[in-house]
Design a protein around this motif. Structure first.
Motif, PDB file in Angstrom:
ATOM      1  N   ARG B  21      17.516  35.862  10.700  1.00  0.00           N
ATOM      2  CA  ARG B  21      18.559  36.952   9.996  1.00  0.00           C
ATOM      3  C   ARG B  21      19.610  36.207   9.249  1.00  0.00           C
ATOM      4  O   ARG B  21      19.901  36.534   7.990  1.00  0.00           O
ATOM      5  CB  ARG B  21      19.040  38.035  11.020  1.00  0.00           C
ATOM      6  N   VAL B  22      20.426  35.268  10.000  1.00  0.00           N
ATOM      7  CA  VAL B  22      21.493  34.621   9.436  1.00  0.00           C
ATOM      8  C   VAL B  22      21.291  33.822   8.016  1.00  0.00           C
ATOM      9  O   VAL B  22      21.649  33.946   6.847  1.00  0.00           O
ATOM     10  CB  VAL B  22      22.287  33.727  10.305  1.00  0.00           C
ATOM     11  N   GLN B  23      19.765  33.372   8.168  1.00  0.00           N
ATOM     12  CA  GLN B  23      19.410  32.318   7.033  1.00  0.00           C
ATOM     13  C   GLN B  23      19.163  33.281   5.925  1.00  0.00           C
ATOM     14  O   GLN B  23      19.517  32.805   4.907  1.00  0.00           O
ATOM     15  CB  GLN B  23      18.157  31.859   7.591  1.00  0.00           C
ATOM     16  N   ILE B  24      18.632  34.326   6.273  1.00  0.00           N
ATOM     17  CA  ILE B  24      18.179  35.472   5.012  1.00  0.00           C
ATOM     18  C   ILE B  24      19.579  35.898   4.378  1.00  0.00           C
ATOM     19  O   ILE B  24      19.760  36.228   3.109  1.00  0.00           O
ATOM     20  CB  ILE B  24      17.423  36.436   5.399  1.00  0.00           C
ATOM     21  N   VAL B  25      20.457  36.114   5.304  1.00  0.00           N
ATOM     22  CA  VAL B  25      21.612  36.795   4.653  1.00  0.00           C
ATOM     23  C   VAL B  25      22.418  35.964   4.025  1.00  0.00           C
ATOM     24  O   VAL B  25      22.950  36.007   2.824  1.00  0.00           O
ATOM     25  CB  VAL B  25      22.737  37.546   5.892  1.00  0.00           C
ATOM     26  N   ASP B  26      22.356  34.678   4.258  1.00  0.00           N
ATOM     27  CA  ASP B  26      23.337  33.522   3.693  1.00  0.00           C
ATOM     28  C   ASP B  26      22.579  33.421   2.105  1.00  0.00           C
ATOM     29  O   ASP B  26      23.225  33.190   1.362  1.00  0.00           O
ATOM     30  CB  ASP B  26      23.149  32.280   4.555  1.00  0.00           C
ATOM     31  N   ALA B  27      21.227  33.272   2.365  1.00  0.00           N
ATOM     32  CA  ALA B  27      20.275  33.202   0.908  1.00  0.00           C
ATOM     33  C   ALA B  27      20.781  34.446   0.089  1.00  0.00           C
ATOM     34  O   ALA B  27      21.113  34.311  -0.950  1.00  0.00           O
ATOM     35  CB  ALA B  27      18.982  32.987   1.131  1.00  0.00           C
ATOM     36  N   GLY B  28      20.970  35.689   0.678  1.00  0.00           N
ATOM     37  CA  GLY B  28      21.065  36.640  -0.250  1.00  0.00           C
ATOM     38  C   GLY B  28      22.490  36.624  -0.970  1.00  0.00           C
ATOM     39  O   GLY B  28      22.990  37.225  -1.817  1.00  0.00           O
ATOM     40  N   LEU B  29      23.535  36.186   0.133  1.00  0.00           N
ATOM     41  CA  LEU B  29      24.915  36.077  -0.493  1.00  0.00           C
ATOM     42  C   LEU B  29      25.145  35.169  -1.504  1.00  0.00           C
ATOM     43  O   LEU B  29      25.407  35.341  -2.425  1.00  0.00           O
ATOM     44  CB  LEU B  29      25.683  35.632   0.707  1.00  0.00           C
ATOM     45  N   LEU B  30      24.211  34.093  -1.487  1.00  0.00           N
ATOM     46  CA  LEU B  30      24.369  32.892  -2.388  1.00  0.00           C
ATOM     47  C   LEU B  30      23.835  33.619  -3.800  1.00  0.00           C
ATOM     48  O   LEU B  30      24.401  33.458  -4.843  1.00  0.00           O
ATOM     49  CB  LEU B  30      23.492  31.910  -2.152  1.00  0.00           C
ATOM     50  N   LEU B  31      22.658  34.363  -3.650  1.00  0.00           N
ATOM     51  CA  LEU B  31      22.102  34.819  -4.809  1.00  0.00           C
ATOM     52  C   LEU B  31      23.104  36.007  -5.581  1.00  0.00           C
ATOM     53  O   LEU B  31      23.139  36.040  -6.777  1.00  0.00           O
ATOM     54  CB  LEU B  31      20.787  35.515  -4.618  1.00  0.00           C
TER      55      LEU B  31
END
Lengths: 213, 213
Positions: B21-31
DNA sequence: CGTCGAATTGACTATATAGTCGAACTGACT
DNA sequence: AGTCAGTTCGACTATATAGTCAATTCGACG
Protein backbone atom coordinates in the motif's frame (compact mmCIF):
# COMPACT_ATOMS: atom_id res chain seq x y z
CA UNK A 1 -10.90 36.43 -62.80
CA UNK A 2 -9.99 33.16 -61.23
CA UNK A 3 -7.80 35.24 -58.98
CA UNK A 4 -10.68 37.31 -57.72
CA UNK A 5 -12.84 34.28 -57.19
CA UNK A 6 -10.29 32.57 -55.03
CA UNK A 7 -9.71 35.59 -52.83
CA UNK A 8 -13.44 36.11 -52.41
CA UNK A 9 -14.06 32.46 -51.58
CA UNK A 10 -11.37 32.52 -48.99
CA UNK A 11 -12.89 35.57 -47.38
CA UNK A 12 -16.33 34.02 -47.23
CA UNK A 13 -14.89 30.90 -45.75
CA UNK A 14 -12.96 32.85 -43.19
CA UNK A 15 -16.07 34.38 -41.68
CA UNK A 16 -17.76 31.04 -41.21
CA UNK A 17 -14.53 29.58 -40.02
CA UNK A 18 -14.12 32.28 -37.39
CA UNK A 19 -17.65 31.75 -36.05
CA UNK A 20 -17.14 28.04 -35.47
CA UNK A 21 -13.67 28.55 -34.10
CA UNK A 22 -14.96 31.02 -31.54
CA UNK A 23 -17.71 28.55 -30.66
CA UNK A 24 -15.13 25.86 -29.96
CA UNK A 25 -12.82 28.14 -28.02
CA UNK A 26 -15.70 29.34 -25.86
CA UNK A 27 -16.72 25.77 -25.10
CA UNK A 28 -13.12 24.94 -24.24
CA UNK A 29 -12.90 27.98 -22.00
CA UNK A 30 -15.97 26.92 -20.12
CA UNK A 31 -14.68 23.40 -19.64
CA UNK A 32 -11.24 24.59 -18.58
CA UNK A 33 -12.85 26.59 -15.81
CA UNK A 34 -13.87 23.30 -14.21
CA UNK A 35 -11.06 20.95 -15.08
CA UNK A 36 -7.33 21.08 -15.79
CA UNK A 37 -6.06 20.99 -19.38
CA UNK A 38 -4.66 17.51 -18.90
CA UNK A 39 -8.15 16.14 -18.33
CA UNK A 40 -9.76 17.92 -21.26
CA UNK A 41 -10.98 15.52 -23.97
CA UNK A 42 -11.90 16.17 -27.57
CA UNK A 43 -15.18 14.34 -27.05
CA UNK A 44 -16.17 16.68 -24.25
CA UNK A 45 -15.22 19.72 -26.31
CA UNK A 46 -17.20 18.79 -29.41
CA UNK A 47 -20.24 17.78 -27.37
CA UNK A 48 -20.14 21.03 -25.44
CA UNK A 49 -19.56 23.10 -28.57
CA UNK A 50 -22.23 21.22 -30.53
CA UNK A 51 -19.96 20.39 -33.46
CA UNK A 52 -18.66 17.16 -34.96
CA UNK A 53 -15.32 15.72 -34.05
CA UNK A 54 -13.99 16.27 -37.55
CA UNK A 55 -14.80 19.96 -37.26
CA UNK A 56 -12.61 20.28 -34.21
CA UNK A 57 -9.66 18.77 -36.04
CA UNK A 58 -10.33 21.00 -38.99
CA UNK A 59 -9.70 24.00 -36.73
CA UNK A 60 -7.14 22.67 -34.28
CA UNK A 61 -4.37 20.15 -34.60
CA UNK A 62 -4.73 18.95 -31.02
CA UNK A 63 -6.25 19.75 -27.64
CA UNK A 64 -3.04 21.49 -26.66
CA UNK A 65 -3.55 23.92 -29.50
CA UNK A 66 -7.05 24.72 -28.25
CA UNK A 67 -5.74 25.18 -24.74
CA UNK A 68 -3.20 27.62 -26.12
CA UNK A 69 -5.98 29.49 -27.91
CA UNK A 70 -7.97 29.74 -24.69
CA UNK A 71 -4.84 30.98 -22.95
CA UNK A 72 -4.40 33.65 -25.59
CA UNK A 73 -8.01 34.73 -25.24
CA UNK A 74 -7.56 34.92 -21.50
CA UNK A 75 -4.45 37.01 -21.92
CA UNK A 76 -6.44 39.39 -24.12
CA UNK A 77 -9.03 39.95 -21.40
CA UNK A 78 -6.23 40.92 -19.04
CA UNK A 79 -4.83 43.40 -21.49
CA UNK A 80 -8.22 44.91 -22.23
CA UNK A 81 -8.83 45.58 -18.57
CA UNK A 82 -5.74 47.72 -18.10
CA UNK A 83 -4.57 48.77 -21.57
CA UNK A 84 -5.90 52.30 -21.31
CA UNK A 85 -4.70 53.00 -17.80
CA UNK A 86 -1.23 51.77 -18.61
CA UNK A 87 -0.85 54.62 -21.03
CA UNK A 88 -2.53 57.26 -18.92
CA UNK A 89 -0.99 56.47 -15.55
CA UNK A 90 2.66 57.39 -15.24
CA UNK A 91 3.23 56.33 -11.62
CA UNK A 92 4.43 52.75 -11.38
CA UNK A 93 2.72 51.93 -8.11
CA UNK A 94 -0.52 53.55 -9.20
CA UNK A 95 -0.43 51.46 -12.35
CA UNK A 96 0.07 48.29 -10.38
CA UNK A 97 -2.60 49.19 -7.84
CA UNK A 98 -5.09 49.94 -10.57
CA UNK A 99 -4.48 46.66 -12.34
CA UNK A 100 -4.66 44.72 -9.08
CA UNK A 101 -8.01 46.23 -8.20
CA UNK A 102 -9.39 45.99 -11.70
CA UNK A 103 -8.50 42.31 -12.03
CA UNK A 104 -10.02 41.54 -8.67
CA UNK A 105 -13.25 43.32 -9.51
CA UNK A 106 -13.38 41.32 -12.71
CA UNK A 107 -12.84 38.09 -10.77
CA UNK A 108 -15.71 38.95 -8.44
CA UNK A 109 -18.10 39.85 -11.23
CA UNK A 110 -17.14 36.98 -13.53
CA UNK A 111 -16.62 33.72 -11.63
CA UNK A 112 -15.97 31.68 -14.78
CA UNK A 113 -13.11 34.01 -15.64
CA UNK A 114 -11.87 33.79 -12.07
CA UNK A 115 -11.93 30.00 -12.03
CA UNK A 116 -10.04 29.89 -15.30
CA UNK A 117 -7.37 32.32 -14.11
CA UNK A 118 -6.98 30.64 -10.75
CA UNK A 119 -6.62 27.27 -12.43
CA UNK A 120 -3.92 28.39 -14.81
CA UNK A 121 -1.59 28.63 -11.84
CA UNK A 122 0.84 31.17 -13.17
CA UNK A 123 -1.22 33.98 -14.58
CA UNK A 124 -0.66 34.76 -18.23
CA UNK A 125 3.03 35.43 -18.70
CA UNK A 126 2.52 38.86 -20.17
CA UNK A 127 0.85 40.15 -17.06
CA UNK A 128 3.70 39.09 -14.84
CA UNK A 129 6.15 40.86 -17.11
CA UNK A 130 4.16 44.08 -16.87
CA UNK A 131 3.96 43.69 -13.11
CA UNK A 132 7.68 43.08 -12.84
CA UNK A 133 8.37 46.17 -14.93
CA UNK A 134 6.24 48.31 -12.62
CA UNK A 135 7.85 46.82 -9.54
CA UNK A 136 11.36 47.25 -10.92
CA UNK A 137 10.58 50.92 -11.50
CA UNK A 138 9.24 51.32 -7.99
CA UNK A 139 12.31 49.60 -6.56
CA UNK A 140 14.57 51.90 -8.56
CA UNK A 141 12.70 54.82 -7.02
CA UNK A 142 13.39 53.35 -3.58
CA UNK A 143 9.72 53.01 -2.74
CA UNK A 144 9.64 49.31 -1.86
CA UNK A 145 10.90 47.38 1.14
CA UNK A 146 11.85 44.47 -1.10
CA UNK A 147 14.78 44.65 -3.47
CA UNK A 148 14.00 41.40 -5.21
CA UNK A 149 11.67 41.91 -8.17
CA UNK A 150 10.76 38.25 -8.47
CA UNK A 151 9.85 38.03 -4.81
CA UNK A 152 7.83 41.22 -5.01
CA UNK A 153 5.96 39.85 -8.01
CA UNK A 154 5.29 36.59 -6.21
CA UNK A 155 3.89 38.50 -3.25
CA UNK A 156 1.48 40.52 -5.37
CA UNK A 157 0.45 37.62 -7.59
CA UNK A 158 0.14 35.34 -4.58
CA UNK A 159 -2.16 37.62 -2.63
CA UNK A 160 -4.22 38.34 -5.70
CA UNK A 161 -4.61 34.70 -6.71
CA UNK A 162 -5.53 33.44 -3.27
CA UNK A 163 -7.99 36.28 -2.63
CA UNK A 164 -9.56 35.61 -6.02
CA UNK A 165 -9.79 31.94 -5.11
CA UNK A 166 -11.45 32.98 -1.88
CA UNK A 167 -14.16 34.88 -3.73
CA UNK A 168 -15.10 31.61 -5.43
CA UNK A 169 -15.71 29.89 -2.14
CA UNK A 170 -17.03 32.72 0.00
CA UNK A 171 -19.09 35.75 -0.72
CA UNK A 172 -16.90 38.79 -1.34
CA UNK A 173 -17.41 41.86 0.82
CA UNK A 174 -17.82 45.11 -1.14
CA UNK A 175 -14.47 46.50 -0.07
CA UNK A 176 -12.52 43.30 -0.60
CA UNK A 177 -10.56 44.61 -3.60
CA UNK A 178 -9.55 47.66 -1.60
CA UNK A 179 -8.65 45.63 1.47
CA UNK A 180 -6.61 43.15 -0.54
CA UNK A 181 -4.80 45.94 -2.32
CA UNK A 182 -3.92 47.61 0.97
CA UNK A 183 -2.48 44.32 2.20
CA UNK A 184 -0.43 43.91 -0.97
CA UNK A 185 0.93 47.45 -0.68
CA UNK A 186 1.81 46.88 2.96
CA UNK A 187 3.53 43.63 1.99
CA UNK A 188 5.63 45.48 -0.55
CA UNK A 189 6.41 48.10 2.08
CA UNK A 190 4.85 51.00 0.23
CA UNK A 191 4.50 53.93 2.67
CA UNK A 192 0.92 54.72 3.63
CA UNK A 193 0.91 58.10 1.91
CA UNK A 194 1.80 56.63 -1.46
CA UNK A 195 -0.12 54.89 -4.17
CA UNK A 196 -3.51 54.67 -2.56
CA UNK A 197 -5.49 57.61 -3.84
CA UNK A 198 -6.49 56.36 -7.24
CA UNK A 199 -7.29 52.97 -5.81
CA UNK A 200 -9.48 54.44 -3.11
CA UNK A 201 -11.29 56.54 -5.68
CA UNK A 202 -12.00 53.50 -7.79
CA UNK A 203 -13.20 51.48 -4.82
CA UNK A 204 -15.62 54.22 -3.85
CA UNK A 205 -17.04 54.57 -7.31
CA UNK A 206 -17.62 50.87 -7.76
CA UNK A 207 -19.20 50.34 -4.41
CA UNK A 208 -22.48 51.91 -5.50
CA UNK A 209 -22.24 50.19 -8.87
CA UNK A 210 -21.97 46.73 -7.39
CA UNK A 211 -24.59 47.36 -4.79
CA UNK A 212 -27.06 48.45 -7.44
CA UNK A 213 -26.92 44.96 -8.90
CA UNK B 1 -7.11 -22.98 17.92
CA UNK B 2 -8.68 -21.88 14.70
CA UNK B 3 -9.22 -18.59 16.45
CA UNK B 4 -5.54 -18.03 17.09
CA UNK B 5 -4.64 -19.07 13.58
CA UNK B 6 -6.99 -16.58 11.99
CA UNK B 7 -5.80 -13.67 14.10
CA UNK B 8 -2.20 -14.50 13.35
CA UNK B 9 -2.84 -14.85 9.64
CA UNK B 10 -4.55 -11.53 9.55
CA UNK B 11 -1.61 -9.87 11.27
CA UNK B 12 0.87 -11.36 8.84
CA UNK B 13 -1.25 -10.25 5.95
CA UNK B 14 -1.51 -6.77 7.32
CA UNK B 15 2.23 -6.25 7.27
CA UNK B 16 2.57 -7.30 3.68
CA UNK B 17 -0.51 -5.34 2.83
CA UNK B 18 0.90 -2.20 4.38
CA UNK B 19 4.17 -2.48 2.48
CA UNK B 20 2.47 -2.69 -0.90
CA UNK B 21 0.00 0.00 0.00
CA UNK B 22 2.79 2.38 0.90
CA UNK B 23 4.50 1.49 -2.35
CA UNK B 24 1.39 2.44 -4.30
CA UNK B 25 0.78 5.64 -2.35
CA UNK B 26 4.38 6.73 -2.87
CA UNK B 27 4.09 6.12 -6.59
CA UNK B 28 0.85 8.09 -6.67
CA UNK B 29 2.44 10.91 -4.73
CA UNK B 30 5.27 11.14 -7.21
CA UNK B 31 2.88 11.18 -10.16
CA UNK B 32 0.61 13.76 -8.53
CA UNK B 33 3.56 16.09 -8.22
CA UNK B 34 3.63 16.29 -12.02
CA UNK B 35 -0.02 16.03 -13.01
CA UNK B 36 -3.43 16.87 -11.62
CA UNK B 37 -5.57 14.15 -10.00
CA UNK B 38 -8.02 14.24 -12.89
CA UNK B 39 -5.32 13.07 -15.29
CA UNK B 40 -4.01 10.29 -13.06
CA UNK B 41 -4.61 6.82 -14.56
CA UNK B 42 -4.53 3.43 -12.91
CA UNK B 43 -2.22 2.18 -15.62
CA UNK B 44 0.34 4.86 -14.83
CA UNK B 45 0.10 4.15 -11.12
CA UNK B 46 0.63 0.40 -11.36
CA UNK B 47 3.46 0.80 -13.83
CA UNK B 48 5.17 3.35 -11.64
CA UNK B 49 4.61 1.28 -8.49
CA UNK B 50 5.68 -1.92 -10.17
CA UNK B 51 2.56 -3.87 -9.24
CA UNK B 52 -0.23 -5.49 -11.21
CA UNK B 53 -3.48 -3.75 -11.89
CA UNK B 54 -5.41 -6.20 -9.75
CA UNK B 55 -3.18 -5.35 -6.80
CA UNK B 56 -4.17 -1.72 -7.02
CA UNK B 57 -7.86 -2.59 -6.87
CA UNK B 58 -7.17 -4.94 -3.99
CA UNK B 59 -5.97 -1.94 -1.98
CA UNK B 60 -8.08 0.88 -3.33
CA UNK B 61 -11.57 1.08 -4.72
CA UNK B 62 -10.73 3.82 -7.18
CA UNK B 63 -8.16 6.43 -8.14
CA UNK B 64 -10.03 8.99 -6.03
CA UNK B 65 -9.41 6.85 -2.98
CA UNK B 66 -5.69 6.81 -3.70
CA UNK B 67 -5.70 10.56 -4.23
CA UNK B 68 -7.35 10.93 -0.84
CA UNK B 69 -4.66 8.72 0.70
CA UNK B 70 -1.95 10.88 -0.82
CA UNK B 71 -3.73 13.94 0.51
CA UNK B 72 -3.80 12.45 3.98
CA UNK B 73 -0.12 11.63 3.80
CA UNK B 74 0.59 15.18 2.71
CA UNK B 75 -1.45 16.54 5.58
CA UNK B 76 0.63 14.42 7.95
CA UNK B 77 3.87 15.97 6.73
CA UNK B 78 2.45 19.39 7.49
CA UNK B 79 1.51 18.37 11.00
CA UNK B 80 4.88 16.78 11.65
CA UNK B 81 6.68 19.96 10.71
CA UNK B 82 4.94 22.12 13.30
CA UNK B 83 3.38 19.77 15.84
CA UNK B 84 5.99 20.36 18.53
CA UNK B 85 6.18 24.12 18.17
CA UNK B 86 2.41 24.43 18.34
CA UNK B 87 2.53 23.15 21.89
CA UNK B 88 5.60 25.04 22.97
CA UNK B 89 4.88 28.44 21.45
CA UNK B 90 2.12 30.37 23.17
CA UNK B 91 2.21 33.52 21.04
CA UNK B 92 -0.19 33.29 18.08
CA UNK B 93 1.90 35.32 15.66
CA UNK B 94 5.08 33.52 16.61
CA UNK B 95 3.31 30.24 15.97
CA UNK B 96 2.19 31.38 12.57
CA UNK B 97 5.58 32.80 11.69
CA UNK B 98 7.32 29.61 12.66
CA UNK B 99 5.00 27.46 10.58
CA UNK B 100 5.31 29.80 7.61
CA UNK B 101 9.09 29.64 7.69
CA UNK B 102 9.22 25.95 8.39
CA UNK B 103 6.93 25.08 5.50
CA UNK B 104 8.90 27.28 3.14
CA UNK B 105 12.20 25.72 4.14
CA UNK B 106 10.64 22.34 3.52
CA UNK B 107 9.44 23.44 0.10
CA UNK B 108 12.94 24.60 -0.80
CA UNK B 109 14.62 21.41 0.37
CA UNK B 110 12.01 19.04 -1.06
CA UNK B 111 10.80 20.12 -4.50
CA UNK B 112 8.58 17.08 -4.96
CA UNK B 113 6.74 17.99 -1.78
CA UNK B 114 6.55 21.58 -2.96
CA UNK B 115 5.13 20.66 -6.35
CA UNK B 116 2.54 18.47 -4.70
CA UNK B 117 1.46 21.16 -2.27
CA UNK B 118 1.38 23.88 -4.88
CA UNK B 119 -0.71 21.67 -7.16
CA UNK B 120 -3.31 20.90 -4.52
CA UNK B 121 -4.42 24.53 -4.78
CA UNK B 122 -5.94 24.91 -1.39
CA UNK B 123 -3.41 23.58 1.08
CA UNK B 124 -4.62 20.74 3.27
CA UNK B 125 -7.71 21.93 5.05
CA UNK B 126 -6.36 21.27 8.52
CA UNK B 127 -3.52 23.72 8.05
CA UNK B 128 -5.82 26.54 7.07
CA UNK B 129 -7.91 25.92 10.16
CA UNK B 130 -4.85 26.17 12.37
CA UNK B 131 -3.78 29.31 10.58
CA UNK B 132 -7.20 30.86 10.97
CA UNK B 133 -7.19 30.04 14.67
CA UNK B 134 -3.86 31.81 15.12
CA UNK B 135 -5.00 34.78 13.09
CA UNK B 136 -8.28 35.04 14.97
CA UNK B 137 -6.34 35.13 18.21
CA UNK B 138 -4.02 37.83 16.90
CA UNK B 139 -7.00 39.86 15.69
CA UNK B 140 -8.64 39.54 19.09
CA UNK B 141 -5.45 40.90 20.58
CA UNK B 142 -5.67 43.85 18.21
CA UNK B 143 -2.35 43.10 16.57
CA UNK B 144 -3.48 42.92 12.94
CA UNK B 145 -4.51 45.57 10.45
CA UNK B 146 -7.09 43.23 8.99
CA UNK B 147 -10.25 42.30 10.83
CA UNK B 148 -11.31 39.66 8.37
CA UNK B 149 -9.89 36.26 9.29
CA UNK B 150 -10.59 34.73 5.89
CA UNK B 151 -8.87 37.56 4.09
CA UNK B 152 -5.90 37.40 6.44
CA UNK B 153 -5.62 33.66 5.84
CA UNK B 154 -5.80 34.17 2.08
CA UNK B 155 -3.02 36.72 2.28
CA UNK B 156 -0.70 34.41 4.19
CA UNK B 157 -1.53 31.33 2.18
CA UNK B 158 -1.31 33.29 -1.05
CA UNK B 159 2.14 34.69 -0.39
CA UNK B 160 3.37 31.35 0.82
CA UNK B 161 2.01 29.41 -2.15
CA UNK B 162 3.30 31.76 -4.79
CA UNK B 163 6.73 32.08 -3.20
CA UNK B 164 6.91 28.30 -2.95
CA UNK B 165 5.93 28.10 -6.60
CA UNK B 166 8.68 30.57 -7.36
CA UNK B 167 11.28 28.36 -5.74
CA UNK B 168 10.37 25.66 -8.25
CA UNK B 169 11.13 27.92 -11.18
CA UNK B 170 13.98 30.01 -9.82
CA UNK B 171 16.79 29.32 -7.42
CA UNK B 172 15.86 30.38 -3.90
CA UNK B 173 18.12 32.86 -2.16
CA UNK B 174 19.22 31.79 1.35
CA UNK B 175 17.14 34.37 3.12
CA UNK B 176 14.02 33.88 1.01
CA UNK B 177 11.97 32.32 3.83
CA UNK B 178 12.81 35.25 6.08
CA UNK B 179 12.09 37.83 3.39
CA UNK B 180 8.78 36.21 2.49
CA UNK B 181 7.78 36.04 6.14
CA UNK B 182 8.55 39.72 6.62
CA UNK B 183 6.36 40.54 3.66
CA UNK B 184 3.52 38.43 5.04
CA UNK B 185 3.78 40.09 8.44
CA UNK B 186 3.79 43.52 6.83
CA UNK B 187 0.75 42.53 4.78
CA UNK B 188 -1.08 41.56 7.95
CA UNK B 189 -0.04 44.84 9.51
CA UNK B 190 1.95 43.32 12.34
CA UNK B 191 4.03 46.10 13.95
CA UNK B 192 7.76 45.76 13.42
CA UNK B 193 8.49 45.17 17.08
CA UNK B 194 6.22 42.14 17.24
CA UNK B 195 6.45 38.57 16.17
CA UNK B 196 9.81 38.68 14.49
CA UNK B 197 12.24 37.45 17.09
CA UNK B 198 11.77 33.76 16.64
CA UNK B 199 11.79 34.20 12.91
CA UNK B 200 14.93 36.29 13.03
CA UNK B 201 16.57 33.70 15.23
CA UNK B 202 15.69 30.95 12.79
CA UNK B 203 16.93 32.90 9.82
CA UNK B 204 20.01 33.78 11.83
CA UNK B 205 22.10 30.97 10.49
CA UNK B 206 21.83 32.49 7.04
CA UNK B 207 22.26 35.94 8.38
CA UNK B 208 23.85 39.22 7.41
CA UNK B 209 20.94 39.16 5.27
CA UNK B 210 18.85 41.77 3.55
CA UNK B 211 21.58 43.85 2.03
CA UNK B 212 23.50 40.87 0.75
CA UNK B 213 23.68 40.85 -2.98
C1' DC C 1 7.57 -30.10 3.00
C1' DG C 2 2.48 -29.79 2.79
C1' DT C 3 -1.29 -26.65 4.25
C1' DC C 4 -4.00 -22.56 3.90
C1' DG C 5 -5.48 -17.89 4.05
C1' DA C 6 -3.89 -13.60 2.42
C1' DA C 7 -1.88 -11.20 -1.26
C1' DT C 8 -0.61 -10.78 -6.03
C1' DT C 9 -0.89 -11.52 -10.84
C1' DG C 10 -2.14 -10.57 -15.70
C1' DA C 11 -5.33 -11.80 -19.09
C1' DC C 12 -9.86 -10.39 -20.31
C1' DT C 13 -14.20 -7.46 -21.34
C1' DA C 14 -16.28 -3.26 -21.91
C1' DT C 15 -16.02 1.42 -22.52
C1' DA C 16 -13.78 5.83 -23.82
C1' DT C 17 -10.78 8.49 -26.43
C1' DA C 18 -7.71 10.16 -30.33
C1' DG C 19 -7.35 10.95 -34.80
C1' DT C 20 -8.76 9.96 -39.97
C1' DC C 21 -11.40 10.36 -44.12
C1' DG C 22 -14.80 10.24 -47.74
C1' DA C 23 -19.24 12.10 -48.24
C1' DA C 24 -22.51 15.72 -47.56
C1' DC C 25 -23.51 20.39 -46.92
C1' DT C 26 -23.26 25.74 -47.36
C1' DG C 27 -23.78 29.81 -49.74
C1' DA C 28 -21.90 33.25 -52.87
C1' DC C 29 -21.64 33.73 -57.66
C1' DT C 30 -23.09 32.89 -62.19
C1' DA D 1 -30.46 25.64 -61.48
C1' DG D 2 -25.40 24.73 -61.66
C1' DT D 3 -20.68 25.33 -59.96
C1' DC D 4 -17.28 24.92 -56.49
C1' DA D 5 -14.01 26.05 -52.62
C1' DG D 6 -14.48 25.89 -48.07
C1' DT D 7 -16.64 23.93 -44.25
C1' DT D 8 -18.94 20.43 -41.61
C1' DC D 9 -20.30 15.92 -40.53
C1' DG D 10 -20.16 11.28 -38.35
C1' DA D 11 -18.82 6.68 -39.03
C1' DC D 12 -14.68 4.19 -38.61
C1' DT D 13 -10.04 2.28 -36.82
C1' DA D 14 -6.71 1.96 -33.47
C1' DT D 15 -5.30 2.68 -29.01
C1' DA D 16 -5.90 3.48 -23.99
C1' DT D 17 -8.23 2.98 -19.81
C1' DA D 18 -11.37 1.11 -16.06
C1' DG D 19 -12.60 -2.54 -13.63
C1' DT D 20 -13.15 -7.94 -12.99
C1' DC D 21 -11.71 -12.50 -11.76
C1' DA D 22 -9.81 -17.21 -11.87
C1' DA D 23 -5.29 -18.80 -11.28
C1' DT D 24 -0.90 -18.36 -9.01
C1' DT D 25 2.36 -17.08 -5.55
C1' DC D 26 3.77 -15.90 -0.84
C1' DG D 27 5.09 -17.18 3.71
C1' DA D 28 4.16 -18.46 8.52
C1' DC D 29 3.01 -22.61 10.65
C1' DG D 30 2.75 -27.32 12.12
Amino acid sequence: MAKIDLARRAEIGREKRVRTRVQIVDAGLLLLADQPPEALTVNAIVESAGVAKGTFYYHFQSVEELVAAVGAKLADTFDELVARSRLEQSDSIERMAFAFTRFLEKAISDPVWARLVVRSAQAPAGIREHLKADLAEAIAEGRLATEDVELAADIVVGIWTQVARGTLERRATPDLPHQALQAALRALGVPRTQGRHAAAARAGRNKSQIGSK
